[in-house]
Design an enzyme around this catalytic site. Structure first.
Site, PDB file in Angstrom:
ATOM      1  N   TYR A   1     -26.420 -15.197  14.936  1.00  0.00           N
ATOM      2  CA  TYR A   1     -25.312 -16.143  15.026  1.00  0.00           C
ATOM      3  C   TYR A   1     -24.010 -15.359  15.056  1.00  0.00           C
ATOM      4  O   TYR A   1     -23.794 -14.478  14.232  1.00  0.00           O
ATOM      5  CB  TYR A   1     -25.332 -17.081  13.817  1.00  0.00           C
ATOM      6  CG  TYR A   1     -24.220 -18.114  13.826  1.00  0.00           C
ATOM      7  CD1 TYR A   1     -24.192 -19.118  14.790  1.00  0.00           C
ATOM      8  CD2 TYR A   1     -23.205 -18.076  12.873  1.00  0.00           C
ATOM      9  CE1 TYR A   1     -23.167 -20.066  14.793  1.00  0.00           C
ATOM     10  CE2 TYR A   1     -22.184 -19.019  12.870  1.00  0.00           C
ATOM     11  CZ  TYR A   1     -22.171 -20.009  13.836  1.00  0.00           C
ATOM     12  OH  TYR A   1     -21.164 -20.945  13.842  1.00  0.00           O
TER      13      TYR A   1
ATOM     14  N   ASP B   1     -21.435  -7.180  14.805  1.00  0.00           N
ATOM     15  CA  ASP B   1     -20.879  -8.338  14.122  1.00  0.00           C
ATOM     16  C   ASP B   1     -21.209  -8.190  12.642  1.00  0.00           C
ATOM     17  O   ASP B   1     -22.301  -8.532  12.198  1.00  0.00           O
ATOM     18  CB  ASP B   1     -21.466  -9.627  14.711  1.00  0.00           C
ATOM     19  CG  ASP B   1     -20.886 -10.866  14.034  1.00  0.00           C
ATOM     20  OD1 ASP B   1     -20.067 -10.708  13.094  1.00  0.00           O
ATOM     21  OD2 ASP B   1     -21.247 -11.980  14.443  1.00  0.00           O
TER      22      ASP B   1
ATOM     23  N   LYS C   1     -15.808 -13.264   6.146  1.00  0.00           N
ATOM     24  CA  LYS C   1     -16.437 -13.550   4.851  1.00  0.00           C
ATOM     25  C   LYS C   1     -15.855 -12.718   3.700  1.00  0.00           C
ATOM     26  O   LYS C   1     -14.782 -13.054   3.224  1.00  0.00           O
ATOM     27  CB  LYS C   1     -17.948 -13.463   4.996  1.00  0.00           C
ATOM     28  CG  LYS C   1     -18.418 -14.567   5.988  1.00  0.00           C
ATOM     29  CD  LYS C   1     -19.894 -14.845   6.071  1.00  0.00           C
ATOM     30  CE  LYS C   1     -20.118 -16.111   6.878  1.00  0.00           C
ATOM     31  NZ  LYS C   1     -20.928 -15.967   8.072  1.00  0.00           N
TER      32      LYS C   1
HETATM   33  C1  LIG Z   1     -20.553 -16.587   9.482  1.00  0.00           C
HETATM   34  C2  LIG Z   1     -20.722 -15.724  10.665  1.00  0.00           C
HETATM   35  C3  LIG Z   1     -19.928 -15.859  11.811  1.00  0.00           C
HETATM   36  C4  LIG Z   1     -18.948 -16.985  11.985  1.00  0.00           C
HETATM   37  O1  LIG Z   1     -17.906 -16.931  11.079  1.00  0.00           O
HETATM   38  P1  LIG Z   1     -17.036 -18.268  10.842  1.00  0.00           P
HETATM   39  O2  LIG Z   1     -15.961 -17.798   9.913  1.00  0.00           O
HETATM   40  O3  LIG Z   1     -17.960 -19.270  10.259  1.00  0.00           O
HETATM   41  O4  LIG Z   1     -16.499 -18.690  12.165  1.00  0.00           O
HETATM   42  C5  LIG Z   1     -20.065 -14.942  12.822  1.00  0.00           C
HETATM   43  N1  LIG Z   1     -20.964 -13.950  12.732  1.00  0.00           N
HETATM   44  C6  LIG Z   1     -21.762 -13.797  11.669  1.00  0.00           C
HETATM   45  C7  LIG Z   1     -22.742 -12.671  11.616  1.00  0.00           C
HETATM   46  C8  LIG Z   1     -21.690 -14.695  10.601  1.00  0.00           C
HETATM   47  O5  LIG Z   1     -22.523 -14.562   9.568  1.00  0.00           O
END
Ligand SMILES: *Cc1c(COP(=O)(O)O)cnc(C)c1O
Length: 441
Positions: A149, A244, A272
């Site tokens: 994701y 990511d 995060k």
């Molecule tokens: C949570 C997450 C996202 C998206 O971040 P948001 O702040 O919810 O838009 C993208 N990449 C990874 C790996 C994530 O865990």
């Protein structure tokens, strides 16, 4: 140990009110508890390792706002920093010192980071990183992995069709097929599939984007050589490698997966933990690439609230606390204790399970395993998970409400908390097996 049923029989007034004015009653779909057949949970406050609902019941929290709260809820250092910052104003729309300080901090900690552009969500970070990769290479295609994701931008809502280099279909209505056709998907941990995709589309490939430890299909670590293999393939194809690290940053090691596995990407996305629970994220890389971003370069990207002083203050305070206390080894040990305990509880009851911890991320699948990719993850017993989940929740333990999410740990979780959790886990497995025999779900 049971504290009685915590879940009211039907939707509460607040759930009804929420559903009347918000789609599904939530601001983000995971909060609806659909996969485990429950009503949404209304949080009133958090303190340390616990989150409290609006009836005042406390739960040991392994969701931690889906990762950001590595110091636990309402960590004093963070609350104090945000309070002080708020007294000086909520937003400036102008440069301020804290964004420089946080960017310097990230450049210090994360090997592949030299320059940083702050944004407001992980979605914005990955979307912008892909735009930069396309700008830098003059190419269109990106390759992602099934089950990874990267936020909800059009380019990423694609995981369709197994098989090699499927030119994919959108996962969501509203995503133009023309947009999804620019995204190739292959199974996680499968370098042969990457090779096939690169052989066919290499000259058009702008970037490979990967969660270096997958945390959005349950927790799936990279196999030996996978990340290094992606590095080589990107170099040969002239494509950029994007890690990511929105979830893995400051979780699998202080410097993220790139430090832990010794593979340096071209671009890194962070979120995060970087914002300590406020809406802060970033994309980052070497100056040579980042200077292509406006106004240093021609690639446009902007944000009214980007680099928000409260978010910067929160992130700085949390990272300083991590530097001061260096909790990474202790977090990793405790996460392993938790996973090992859950697996032992399953084994002693004859319940198929596998799982692992990587730093302060952890995950368990109710399947024999081992799990290397999304198809493997999907073999997990989601029905058993839902029964087990509800039993844990009733007993005061809050895990992510889906069989396909990573769990987290904070420095506020003690050995006693982990032991209490393992007691609940054992009882809940028994309850879930009894429910199965009664034919109840
Ligand atoms: C949570 C997450 C996202 C998206 O971040 P948001 O702040 O919810 O838009 C993208 N990449 C990874 C790996 C994530 O865990």
């Amino acid at each position: 140990m049971s504290r009685g049923p915590h879940q009211p029989a039907g939707p509460s007034d607040w759930v009804r009110r929420a559903r009347a004015v918000m789609p599904g009653g939530v601001s983000s779909p995971v909060r609806a508890f659909g996969p485990v057949g429950m009503e949404p949970f209304f949080a009133a406050r958090g303190a340390g390792a616990r989150i409290f609902d609006d009836a005042g019941r406390g739960y040991l929290d392994y969701v931690l706002s889906w990762g950001p709260l590595i110091l636990g809820h309402a960590a004093p250092a963070v609350v104090e920093a945000v309070t002080r910052a708020a007294l000086d104003g909520m937003s400036f729309g102008a440069c301020h010192r804290r964004e420089v300080e946080l960017a310097e901090r990230l450049a210090d900690c994360v090997p592949g980071v030299e320059m940083v552009r702050f944004v407001n969500s992980g979605t914005e970070a990955t979307m912008s990183a892909v735009r930069l990769a396309r700008a830098a290479t003059g190419r269109d295609l990106i390759l992602k992995f099934q089950g990874c994701y990267h936020g909800h931008a059009d380019a990423f809502l694609v995981m369709a069709g197994s098989g090699v280099a499927t030119l994919s279909l959108p996962d969501s209505p509203g995503v133009p097929a023309a947009a999804s056709r620019l995204t190739l998907t292959v199974p996680y941990n499968d370098l042969e599939a990457v090779d096939a995709a690169v052989a066919e589309h290499g000259p058009r490939l702008a970037a490979i984007i990967v969660e270096p430890v997958a945390g959005n299909a349950g927790l799936i670590p990279p196999r030996d050589g996978f990340l290094k293999g992606l590095r080589h393939r990107c170099d040969r194809a002239g494509a950029l490698l994007i890690f990511d690290e929105v979830m893995t940053g400051f979780r699998v090691a202080r410097g993220g997966a790139q430090e832990r596995y010794g593979v340096i990407p071209d671009l890194t996305t962070l979120g995060k933990v970087v914002g300590a629970g406020l809406p802060v994220a970033a994309y980052a890389g070497p100056g040579e690439l980042m200077r292509r971003v406006a106004p240093a370069g021609p690639m446009y990207q902007a944000g009214t609230l980007s680099g928000n002083p409260l978010g910067m203050a929160a992130g700085l305070a949390q990272l300083r606390e991590l530097d001061r206390t260096d909790p990474f080894d202790a977090l990793a040990r405790r996460a392993s204790t938790l996973v090992d305990g859950i697996l032992a509880a399953a084994r002693s009851r004859g319940i198929p399970a596998c799982g692992t911890a990587v730093g302060s991320m952890w995950g368990v699948f109710f399947t024999e395993g081992p799990v290397f990719d999304f198809d493997g993850a999907r073999r997990a017993d989601a029905e058993f998970f839902a029964r087990y989940y509800r039993a844990c929740f009733e007993r005061g333990v809050f895990f992510a409400p889906s069989a396909f999410e990573a769990g987290f740990l904070s420095t506020a979780h003690t050995d006693a908390d982990v032991n209490e959790t393992l007691d609940v886990v054992g009882e809940s497995m028994d309850a879930a097996m009894d429910a199965a025999m009664d034919g109840a779900t």
